[in-house]
Design a protein around this motif. Sequence first.
Motif, PDB file in Angstrom:
ATOM      1  N   GLU A 188       2.830   4.949  -8.483  1.00  0.00           N
ATOM      2  CA  GLU A 188       2.726   3.770  -7.628  1.00  0.00           C
ATOM      3  C   GLU A 188       1.255   3.460  -7.370  1.00  0.00           C
ATOM      4  OE1 GLU A 188       4.449   2.110  -3.376  1.00  0.00           O
ATOM      5  OE2 GLU A 188       4.643   4.227  -3.859  1.00  0.00           O
ATOM      6  N   LEU A 189       0.853   2.226  -7.614  1.00  0.00           N
ATOM      7  CA  LEU A 189      -0.549   1.833  -7.475  1.00  0.00           C
ATOM      8  C   LEU A 189      -1.061   2.085  -6.059  1.00  0.00           C
ATOM      9  CD1 LEU A 189      -2.280  -1.160  -8.977  1.00  0.00           C
ATOM     10  CD2 LEU A 189      -2.446  -0.883  -6.520  1.00  0.00           C
TER      11      LEU A 189
ATOM     12  N   VAL B  63      -3.527   5.026 -10.301  1.00  0.00           N
ATOM     13  CA  VAL B  63      -2.236   5.528  -9.832  1.00  0.00           C
ATOM     14  C   VAL B  63      -2.217   7.053  -9.717  1.00  0.00           C
ATOM     15  CG1 VAL B  63      -0.947   3.540 -10.737  1.00  0.00           C
ATOM     16  CG2 VAL B  63      -1.266   5.546 -12.164  1.00  0.00           C
TER      17      VAL B  63
ATOM     18  N   CYS C 246      -5.984  10.432  -8.533  1.00  0.00           N
ATOM     19  CA  CYS C 246      -5.378   9.370  -9.334  1.00  0.00           C
ATOM     20  C   CYS C 246      -6.113   9.204 -10.661  1.00  0.00           C
ATOM     21  CB  CYS C 246      -5.423   8.058  -8.567  1.00  0.00           C
ATOM     22  SG  CYS C 246      -4.499   8.062  -7.024  1.00  0.00           S
TER      23      CYS C 246
END
Length: 173
Positions: free
Chosen positions: A85-86, A80, A124
């Motif tokens: 949010e993935l 993420v 991420c």
Amino acid sequence: EYAERMRQRHIADARRIWAEGKPAQGSPVHAYFAARGIATAALPHLPDCLRFHPALPYMVKDGREWREVYRGPAMLAAVVPPSGELTAVHRTWINPELPKGKAQILHGGEAQQVKKVIGSKKGCAIRLHSPQGFTTLVMGEGIETTATAWVADAFPDAAYWAGVDLGNLSGHQ
């Protein structure tokens, strides 16, 4: 424009794979960590950023076509960005009965990488542990290395995040 369309397609694929996964708690992911030297007693509650897929396809590109060459259990990890949010999924095909708990996947007589990422991982992390109001962040390259530091509890109340791979961790993709 083409690159962005492909990026969005890979993010959608990552979200689909994540949705197919089951909670890691009580799954073979515990045995995988034990095979990697992290006993279930040291990590009794697996983080929500980890999931288990009982039969994840392993795909290789043959010319212009993708072909499934293996299907088996896998640990999934949510990758993420700061928004939370993935955007990618880290996949590790596992076999806790083998040394180090990783599956052995052969294609064309050659061993394949059992860790892959699908989606957009740039900038991420895999957030294994993020306590409320943390002021210390411990970053490691991979899930197992970072989890080992986490269970050692050298920095109480610290967050423990895995950088997915060295390129992403260093900011050089």
